[in-house]
Design a protein around this motif. Structure first.
Motif, PDB file in Angstrom:
ATOM      1  N   LEU A  57       0.798  -1.233   0.000  1.00  0.00           N
ATOM      2  CA  LEU A  57       0.000   0.000   0.000  1.00  0.00           C
ATOM      3  C   LEU A  57       0.828   1.278   0.000  1.00  0.00           C
ATOM      4  N   PHE A  58       2.061   1.212   0.450  1.00  0.00           N
ATOM      5  CA  PHE A  58       2.854   2.437   0.595  1.00  0.00           C
ATOM      6  C   PHE A  58       4.154   2.347  -0.211  1.00  0.00           C
ATOM      7  N   PRO A  59       4.395   3.315  -1.104  1.00  0.00           N
ATOM      8  CA  PRO A  59       5.664   3.342  -1.822  1.00  0.00           C
ATOM      9  C   PRO A  59       6.815   3.589  -0.845  1.00  0.00           C
ATOM     10  N   ASN A  60       7.962   3.038  -1.181  1.00  0.00           N
ATOM     11  CA  ASN A  60       9.178   3.202  -0.373  1.00  0.00           C
ATOM     12  C   ASN A  60       9.101   2.518   0.990  1.00  0.00           C
ATOM     13  N   ARG A  61       8.097   1.638   1.159  1.00  0.00           N
ATOM     14  CA  ARG A  61       8.053   0.816   2.383  1.00  0.00           C
ATOM     15  C   ARG A  61       8.583  -0.574   2.058  1.00  0.00           C
ATOM     16  N   THR A  62       8.610  -1.450   3.026  1.00  0.00           N
ATOM     17  CA  THR A  62       9.292  -2.732   2.918  1.00  0.00           C
ATOM     18  C   THR A  62       8.568  -3.701   1.982  1.00  0.00           C
ATOM     19  N   THR A  63       9.320  -4.248   1.022  1.00  0.00           N
ATOM     20  CA  THR A  63       8.812  -5.316   0.169  1.00  0.00           C
ATOM     21  C   THR A  63       9.174  -6.661   0.799  1.00  0.00           C
ATOM     22  N   LEU A  64       8.536  -7.734   0.332  1.00  0.00           N
ATOM     23  CA  LEU A  64       8.786  -9.038   0.948  1.00  0.00           C
ATOM     24  C   LEU A  64      10.236  -9.460   0.827  1.00  0.00           C
ATOM     25  N   ASP A  65      10.880  -9.157  -0.293  1.00  0.00           N
ATOM     26  CA  ASP A  65      12.266  -9.556  -0.485  1.00  0.00           C
ATOM     27  C   ASP A  65      13.239  -8.770   0.391  1.00  0.00           C
ATOM     28  N   GLN A  66      12.772  -7.662   0.954  1.00  0.00           N
ATOM     29  CA  GLN A  66      13.627  -6.873   1.847  1.00  0.00           C
ATOM     30  C   GLN A  66      13.588  -7.357   3.292  1.00  0.00           C
ATOM     31  N   PHE A  67      12.615  -8.197   3.633  1.00  0.00           N
ATOM     32  CA  PHE A  67      12.569  -8.772   4.972  1.00  0.00           C
ATOM     33  C   PHE A  67      13.615  -9.880   5.106  1.00  0.00           C
ATOM     34  N   PRO A  68      14.173 -10.058   6.296  1.00  0.00           N
ATOM     35  CA  PRO A  68      15.004 -11.244   6.530  1.00  0.00           C
ATOM     36  C   PRO A  68      14.121 -12.487   6.535  1.00  0.00           C
ATOM     37  N   ILE A  69      14.687 -13.630   6.219  1.00  0.00           N
ATOM     38  CA  ILE A  69      13.900 -14.860   6.159  1.00  0.00           C
ATOM     39  C   ILE A  69      13.253 -15.171   7.514  1.00  0.00           C
ATOM     40  N   SER A  70      13.844 -14.679   8.584  1.00  0.00           N
ATOM     41  CA  SER A  70      13.288 -14.915   9.924  1.00  0.00           C
ATOM     42  C   SER A  70      11.913 -14.274  10.112  1.00  0.00           C
ATOM     43  N   GLN A  71      11.566 -13.311   9.262  1.00  0.00           N
ATOM     44  CA  GLN A  71      10.253 -12.662   9.356  1.00  0.00           C
ATOM     45  C   GLN A  71       9.120 -13.658   9.126  1.00  0.00           C
ATOM     46  N   PHE A  72       9.402 -14.734   8.415  1.00  0.00           N
ATOM     47  CA  PHE A  72       8.354 -15.622   7.938  1.00  0.00           C
ATOM     48  C   PHE A  72       8.207 -16.897   8.757  1.00  0.00           C
ATOM     49  N   VAL A  73       8.950 -16.998   9.858  1.00  0.00           N
ATOM     50  CA  VAL A  73       8.885 -18.161  10.737  1.00  0.00           C
ATOM     51  C   VAL A  73       8.863 -17.667  12.175  1.00  0.00           C
ATOM     52  N   GLY A  74       8.022 -18.278  12.999  1.00  0.00           N
ATOM     53  CA  GLY A  74       8.003 -17.872  14.400  1.00  0.00           C
ATOM     54  C   GLY A  74       6.931 -18.584  15.190  1.00  0.00           C
ATOM     55  N   ARG A  75       6.863 -18.259  16.460  1.00  0.00           N
ATOM     56  CA  ARG A  75       5.850 -18.837  17.338  1.00  0.00           C
ATOM     57  C   ARG A  75       4.514 -18.150  17.084  1.00  0.00           C
ATOM     58  N   ALA A  76       3.466 -18.953  17.018  1.00  0.00           N
ATOM     59  CA  ALA A  76       2.150 -18.427  16.676  1.00  0.00           C
ATOM     60  C   ALA A  76       1.095 -18.945  17.643  1.00  0.00           C
ATOM     61  N   LEU A  77       0.013 -18.209  17.695  1.00  0.00           N
ATOM     62  CA  LEU A  77      -1.141 -18.584  18.507  1.00  0.00           C
ATOM     63  C   LEU A  77      -2.400 -18.334  17.706  1.00  0.00           C
ATOM     64  N   VAL A  78      -3.306 -19.306  17.727  1.00  0.00           N
ATOM     65  CA  VAL A  78      -4.602 -19.126  17.080  1.00  0.00           C
ATOM     66  C   VAL A  78      -5.583 -18.531  18.086  1.00  0.00           C
ATOM     67  N   ILE A  79      -6.246 -17.464  17.667  1.00  0.00           N
ATOM     68  CA  ILE A  79      -7.319 -16.869  18.459  1.00  0.00           C
ATOM     69  C   ILE A  79      -8.630 -17.347  17.856  1.00  0.00           C
ATOM     70  N   HIS A  80      -9.357 -18.147  18.603  1.00  0.00           N
ATOM     71  CA  HIS A  80     -10.591 -18.742  18.094  1.00  0.00           C
ATOM     72  C   HIS A  80     -11.769 -17.790  18.322  1.00  0.00           C
ATOM     73  N   CYS A  81     -12.393 -17.383  17.243  1.00  0.00           N
ATOM     74  CA  CYS A  81     -13.517 -16.439  17.323  1.00  0.00           C
ATOM     75  C   CYS A  81     -14.602 -16.814  16.316  1.00  0.00           C
ATOM     76  N   SER A  82     -14.794 -18.120  16.118  1.00  0.00           N
ATOM     77  CA  SER A  82     -15.754 -18.592  15.123  1.00  0.00           C
ATOM     78  C   SER A  82     -17.205 -18.448  15.577  1.00  0.00           C
ATOM     79  N   ASP A  83     -17.404 -17.990  16.817  1.00  0.00           N
ATOM     80  CA  ASP A  83     -18.767 -17.744  17.295  1.00  0.00           C
ATOM     81  C   ASP A  83     -19.304 -16.402  16.799  1.00  0.00           C
ATOM     82  N   LEU A  84     -18.441 -15.588  16.213  1.00  0.00           N
ATOM     83  CA  LEU A  84     -18.882 -14.281  15.727  1.00  0.00           C
ATOM     84  C   LEU A  84     -19.813 -14.435  14.534  1.00  0.00           C
ATOM     85  N   ARG A  85     -20.773 -13.536  14.451  1.00  0.00           N
ATOM     86  CA  ARG A  85     -21.709 -13.541  13.328  1.00  0.00           C
ATOM     87  C   ARG A  85     -21.243 -12.564  12.261  1.00  0.00           C
ATOM     88  N   GLU A  86     -21.933 -12.590  11.128  1.00  0.00           N
ATOM     89  CA  GLU A  86     -21.574 -11.715  10.017  1.00  0.00           C
ATOM     90  C   GLU A  86     -21.537 -10.259  10.463  1.00  0.00           C
TER      91      GLU A  86
END
Length: 215
Positions: A57-86
């Motif tokens: 969305l923004f010119p002169n901001r970070t492209t995917l190839d400019q991130f270190p590979i470590s940006q794409f791997v890490g510890r994650a948590l799922v937040i379950h919110c499937s009870d929400l309605r439209e």
């Protein structure tokens, strides 16, 4: 170790964001003529399960190839919110019960249950979206990324992409859309890998997203 695939198939009849052309697969070489098979694939960089960087969305901001590979791997948590309605919002009320884990996580993945509508018109409907307080939490806790099982971070009617802009304006964060199988993940931290294609000046890329679970 158990490995779960969180990625939709890419196919010519797959759902794509309104106004975007679907992928095309054209025979380039054949067994009969060339002795091998090769296919020409044409697709947008934001097709299927994919990743957005700030440069989306923004010119002169970070492209995917400019991130270190470590940006794409890490510890994650799922937040379950499937009870929400439209049309309802994902608020901090869904994160606070797991706040310690949410603070440790480098990625928060939101399970709205919307992937069950993949391939139907309802997939483009009023899916739940995070509110601005959740966006602030992602920014302030310096997350590597946010993931969703919906076609967008913003409501489908928000052509201004307000939430995208809020996250991308100053933060080094990626947004992952069109995940699947989040319902198979519990409420414990796990290793998340979401690897984009490695191409120059990448404003986005399809990814192969997986979860690695300790057994």
């Amino acid at each position: 170790m158990k490995i779960l695939d969180l990625t939709h198939y890419i196919s010519e009849d797959m759902p794509v964001y309104p106004g975007t052309e679907g992928p095309k697969f054209s025979p380039a070489n054949s067994y009969e003529v060339d002795g091998f098979r090769e296919t020409l694939v044409t697709l947008y960089t934001h097709t299927g399960t994919h990743m957005d960087p700030p440069a989306h969305l923004f010119p002169n901001r970070t492209t995917l190839d400019q991130f270190p590979i470590s940006q794409f791997v890490g510890r994650a948590l799922v937040i379950h919110c499937s009870d929400l309605r439209e049309g309802q919002s994902i608020t901090m009320d869904y994160i606070l019960p797991y706040k310690d884990k949410a603070l440790q996580a480098e990625f928060l993945l939101f399970h709205t249950g919307w992937s069950q509508y993949w391939g139907t018109e309802q997939y483009f409907g009023e899916y739940p979206c995070i509110d601005h307080e959740v966006a602030d939490f992602l920014i302030n806790s310096r997350k590597k990324g946010i993931g969703l099982d919906t076609i967008g971070l913003d409501p489908i009617v928000d052509i201004n992409l307000t939430l995208h802009k809020k996250l991308f304006r100053d933060s080094e964060i990626v947004v992952i859309e069109n995940l699947m199988n989040l319902h198979l993940l519990g409420d414990e931290l796990f290793t998340f890998c979401a690897l984009p294609l490695k191409h120059k000046d990448a404003d986005g890329s399809p990814i192969r997203a997986i979860a690695l679970l300790d057994e």
